[in-house]
Design a protein around this motif. Structure first.
Motif, PDB file in Angstrom:
ATOM      1  N   GLY A  10      60.890   3.563  23.918  1.00  0.00           N
ATOM      2  CA  GLY A  10      59.612   4.239  23.694  1.00  0.00           C
ATOM      3  C   GLY A  10      59.797   5.697  23.289  1.00  0.00           C
ATOM      4  N   ARG A  11      60.719   6.401  23.953  1.00  0.00           N
ATOM      5  CA  ARG A  11      60.994   7.805  23.593  1.00  0.00           C
ATOM      6  C   ARG A  11      61.534   7.895  22.170  1.00  0.00           C
ATOM      7  NH1 ARG A  11      62.973   7.770  29.002  1.00  0.00           N
ATOM      8  NH2 ARG A  11      65.148   7.674  28.312  1.00  0.00           N
ATOM      9  N   GLU A  12      62.425   6.968  21.819  1.00  0.00           N
ATOM     10  CA  GLU A  12      63.012   6.944  20.473  1.00  0.00           C
ATOM     11  C   GLU A  12      61.927   6.744  19.414  1.00  0.00           C
ATOM     12  OE1 GLU A  12      65.575   3.650  17.980  1.00  0.00           O
ATOM     13  OE2 GLU A  12      66.076   3.911  20.097  1.00  0.00           O
ATOM     14  N   LEU A  13      61.026   5.796  19.651  1.00  0.00           N
ATOM     15  CA  LEU A  13      59.968   5.499  18.672  1.00  0.00           C
ATOM     16  C   LEU A  13      58.945   6.633  18.600  1.00  0.00           C
ATOM     17  CD1 LEU A  13      59.569   1.720  19.509  1.00  0.00           C
ATOM     18  CD2 LEU A  13      60.628   2.708  17.456  1.00  0.00           C
ATOM     19  N   LYS A  14      58.662   7.262  19.740  1.00  0.00           N
ATOM     20  CA  LYS A  14      57.750   8.408  19.750  1.00  0.00           C
ATOM     21  C   LYS A  14      58.348   9.553  18.933  1.00  0.00           C
ATOM     22  CE  LYS A  14      55.259  11.474  22.847  1.00  0.00           C
ATOM     23  NZ  LYS A  14      55.174  12.013  24.206  1.00  0.00           N
ATOM     24  N   ALA A  15      59.660   9.772  19.068  1.00  0.00           N
ATOM     25  CA  ALA A  15      60.333  10.826  18.300  1.00  0.00           C
ATOM     26  C   ALA A  15      60.267  10.547  16.801  1.00  0.00           C
ATOM     27  CB  ALA A  15      61.791  10.958  18.746  1.00  0.00           C
ATOM     28  N   GLN A  16      60.149   9.256  16.432  1.00  0.00           N
ATOM     29  CA  GLN A  16      60.008   8.867  15.026  1.00  0.00           C
ATOM     30  C   GLN A  16      58.554   8.951  14.570  1.00  0.00           C
ATOM     31  OE1 GLN A  16      61.721   4.940  14.572  1.00  0.00           O
ATOM     32  NE2 GLN A  16      63.653   5.565  15.497  1.00  0.00           N
ATOM     33  N   LYS A  17      57.678   9.486  15.433  1.00  0.00           N
ATOM     34  CA  LYS A  17      56.248   9.685  15.135  1.00  0.00           C
ATOM     35  C   LYS A  17      55.495   8.367  14.934  1.00  0.00           C
ATOM     36  CE  LYS A  17      56.693  14.278  14.717  1.00  0.00           C
ATOM     37  NZ  LYS A  17      57.070  14.878  15.967  1.00  0.00           N
ATOM     38  N   LYS A  18      55.943   7.319  15.604  1.00  0.00           N
ATOM     39  CA  LYS A  18      55.243   6.031  15.535  1.00  0.00           C
ATOM     40  C   LYS A  18      53.952   6.123  16.340  1.00  0.00           C
ATOM     41  CE  LYS A  18      58.642   3.751  13.452  1.00  0.00           C
ATOM     42  NZ  LYS A  18      58.537   3.456  12.042  1.00  0.00           N
ATOM     43  N   THR A  19      52.951   5.357  15.935  1.00  0.00           N
ATOM     44  CA  THR A  19      51.686   5.302  16.674  1.00  0.00           C
ATOM     45  C   THR A  19      51.863   4.429  17.914  1.00  0.00           C
ATOM     46  OG1 THR A  19      50.886   3.324  15.557  1.00  0.00           O
ATOM     47  CG2 THR A  19      50.360   5.454  14.511  1.00  0.00           C
ATOM     48  N   ARG A  20      50.914   4.490  18.839  1.00  0.00           N
ATOM     49  CA  ARG A  20      50.952   3.647  20.042  1.00  0.00           C
ATOM     50  C   ARG A  20      51.001   2.172  19.642  1.00  0.00           C
ATOM     51  NH1 ARG A  20      53.018   2.817  24.326  1.00  0.00           N
ATOM     52  NH2 ARG A  20      52.665   4.976  24.835  1.00  0.00           N
ATOM     53  N   ALA A  21      50.199   1.770  18.657  1.00  0.00           N
ATOM     54  CA  ALA A  21      50.185   0.372  18.219  1.00  0.00           C
ATOM     55  C   ALA A  21      51.551  -0.030  17.635  1.00  0.00           C
ATOM     56  CB  ALA A  21      49.079   0.142  17.198  1.00  0.00           C
ATOM     57  N   GLU A  22      52.151   0.857  16.839  1.00  0.00           N
ATOM     58  CA  GLU A  22      53.471   0.562  16.275  1.00  0.00           C
ATOM     59  C   GLU A  22      54.522   0.450  17.377  1.00  0.00           C
ATOM     60  OE1 GLU A  22      53.376   2.697  11.883  1.00  0.00           O
ATOM     61  OE2 GLU A  22      53.558   3.982  13.652  1.00  0.00           O
ATOM     62  N   ILE A  23      54.475   1.365  18.338  1.00  0.00           N
ATOM     63  CA  ILE A  23      55.433   1.336  19.449  1.00  0.00           C
ATOM     64  C   ILE A  23      55.300   0.030  20.217  1.00  0.00           C
ATOM     65  CG2 ILE A  23      56.006   2.389  21.683  1.00  0.00           C
ATOM     66  CD1 ILE A  23      55.296   5.129  20.357  1.00  0.00           C
ATOM     67  N   ASP A  24      54.073  -0.361  20.538  1.00  0.00           N
ATOM     68  CA  ASP A  24      53.857  -1.611  21.277  1.00  0.00           C
ATOM     69  C   ASP A  24      54.378  -2.806  20.489  1.00  0.00           C
ATOM     70  OD1 ASP A  24      52.683  -0.192  23.342  1.00  0.00           O
ATOM     71  OD2 ASP A  24      50.645  -0.882  22.922  1.00  0.00           O
ATOM     72  N   SER A  25      54.095  -2.846  19.191  1.00  0.00           N
ATOM     73  CA  SER A  25      54.531  -3.962  18.347  1.00  0.00           C
ATOM     74  C   SER A  25      56.060  -4.042  18.277  1.00  0.00           C
ATOM     75  CB  SER A  25      53.933  -3.795  16.954  1.00  0.00           C
ATOM     76  OG  SER A  25      54.408  -4.794  16.093  1.00  0.00           O
ATOM     77  N   ILE A  26      56.702  -2.909  18.091  1.00  0.00           N
ATOM     78  CA  ILE A  26      58.167  -2.875  17.985  1.00  0.00           C
ATOM     79  C   ILE A  26      58.800  -3.258  19.317  1.00  0.00           C
ATOM     80  CG2 ILE A  26      60.152  -1.342  17.674  1.00  0.00           C
ATOM     81  CD1 ILE A  26      58.332   0.164  15.561  1.00  0.00           C
ATOM     82  N   ARG A  27      58.277  -2.712  20.424  1.00  0.00           N
ATOM     83  CA  ARG A  27      58.870  -3.037  21.724  1.00  0.00           C
ATOM     84  C   ARG A  27      58.641  -4.504  22.086  1.00  0.00           C
ATOM     85  NH1 ARG A  27      58.298   2.096  25.870  1.00  0.00           N
ATOM     86  NH2 ARG A  27      56.094   1.615  25.726  1.00  0.00           N
ATOM     87  N   LEU A  28      57.503  -5.075  21.708  1.00  0.00           N
ATOM     88  CA  LEU A  28      57.277  -6.494  21.962  1.00  0.00           C
ATOM     89  C   LEU A  28      58.307  -7.328  21.189  1.00  0.00           C
ATOM     90  CD1 LEU A  28      55.683  -8.747  23.313  1.00  0.00           C
ATOM     91  CD2 LEU A  28      54.083  -8.663  21.387  1.00  0.00           C
ATOM     92  N   ALA A  29      58.524  -6.983  19.928  1.00  0.00           N
ATOM     93  CA  ALA A  29      59.528  -7.695  19.126  1.00  0.00           C
ATOM     94  C   ALA A  29      60.915  -7.529  19.740  1.00  0.00           C
ATOM     95  CB  ALA A  29      59.509  -7.184  17.683  1.00  0.00           C
ATOM     96  N   ASP A  30      61.224  -6.326  20.224  1.00  0.00           N
ATOM     97  CA  ASP A  30      62.514  -6.072  20.886  1.00  0.00           C
ATOM     98  C   ASP A  30      62.698  -6.995  22.093  1.00  0.00           C
ATOM     99  OD1 ASP A  30      63.104  -3.958  19.149  1.00  0.00           O
ATOM    100  OD2 ASP A  30      62.671  -2.392  20.638  1.00  0.00           O
ATOM    101  N   ILE A  31      61.679  -7.069  22.928  1.00  0.00           N
ATOM    102  CA  ILE A  31      61.759  -7.881  24.147  1.00  0.00           C
ATOM    103  C   ILE A  31      61.890  -9.362  23.796  1.00  0.00           C
ATOM    104  CG2 ILE A  31      60.469  -8.637  26.193  1.00  0.00           C
ATOM    105  CD1 ILE A  31      59.349  -5.678  26.257  1.00  0.00           C
TER     106      ILE A  31
END
Length: 177
Positions: free
Chosen positions: A78-99
């Motif tokens: 989450g910290r990594e994606l936030k540093a990349q300026k991802k939106t909350r929706a993008e972060i959730d989508s990426i982390r769900l795919a990761d899991i």
């Protein structure tokens, strides 16, 4: 101007501020992760399974969080994606795919997160807000109102409620009054 405990503050002050969210009994054994130049590094290695993230300097809000070490891969992502300026929706989508792709382990049993926040201009000598707001999260993967009996909405009483039902990061929110 806003008074801040700078990243260059003595380590003891940075540690005290970071562990302020944790229960008193767990503070001495917590790992402390500090922000330096927009990145994080371990300031103190702990022994009790709790990880505390120090306040990120440079903004008007002081915020720290402590959580069970099983959540670290998820939080670090989450910290990594936030540093990349991802939106909350993008972060959730990426982390769900990761899991789902098992890129990192996500706990299958409950895991806790303690939060503390307050105005950065209200810090005491220990580097902690004078009147902090606290809230607590118990991650309960894939929990739903049906599986827990919890409401999906806070009711203002401090009663627990459920956020992100059905998601791996479903969690019980506890917001004391």
């Amino acid at each position: 101007g806003v008074s801040r405990v700078a990243a260059q503050a003595p380590a003891a002050v940075r540690v005290a501020g970071a562990v302020a969210a944790a229960p008193d009994s767990m503070r001495p054994g917590a790992t402390v992760v500090a922000w330096e130049d927009g990145k994080t590094r371990v300031l103190r290695q702990g022994s009790n399974g709790l990880v505390c993230i120090a306040d990120e300097p440079g903004n008007a809000r002081f915020e720290t969080a402590c959580y069970h070490e099983s959540l670290e891969p998820f939080m670090a992502r989450g910290r990594e994606l936030k540093a990349q300026k991802k939106t909350r929706a993008e972060i959730d989508s990426i982390r769900l795919a990761d899991i789902q792709a098992k890129r990192y382990a996500f706990p299958s049993t409950p895991a806790v997160l303690y939060n503390l926040a307050g105005p950065a201009d209200s810090l005491d000598a220990e580097g902690v807000p004078l009147k902090p707001m606290r809230w607590y999260v118990v991650y309960t993967p894939y929990a739903t109102p049906k599986s827990t009996g919890l409401s999906l909405m806070p009711d203002g009483t401090g009663r627990p409620w459920l956020m992100y039902p059905g998601k791996p990061w479903a969690h019980i929110m506890i917001t004391p009054k």
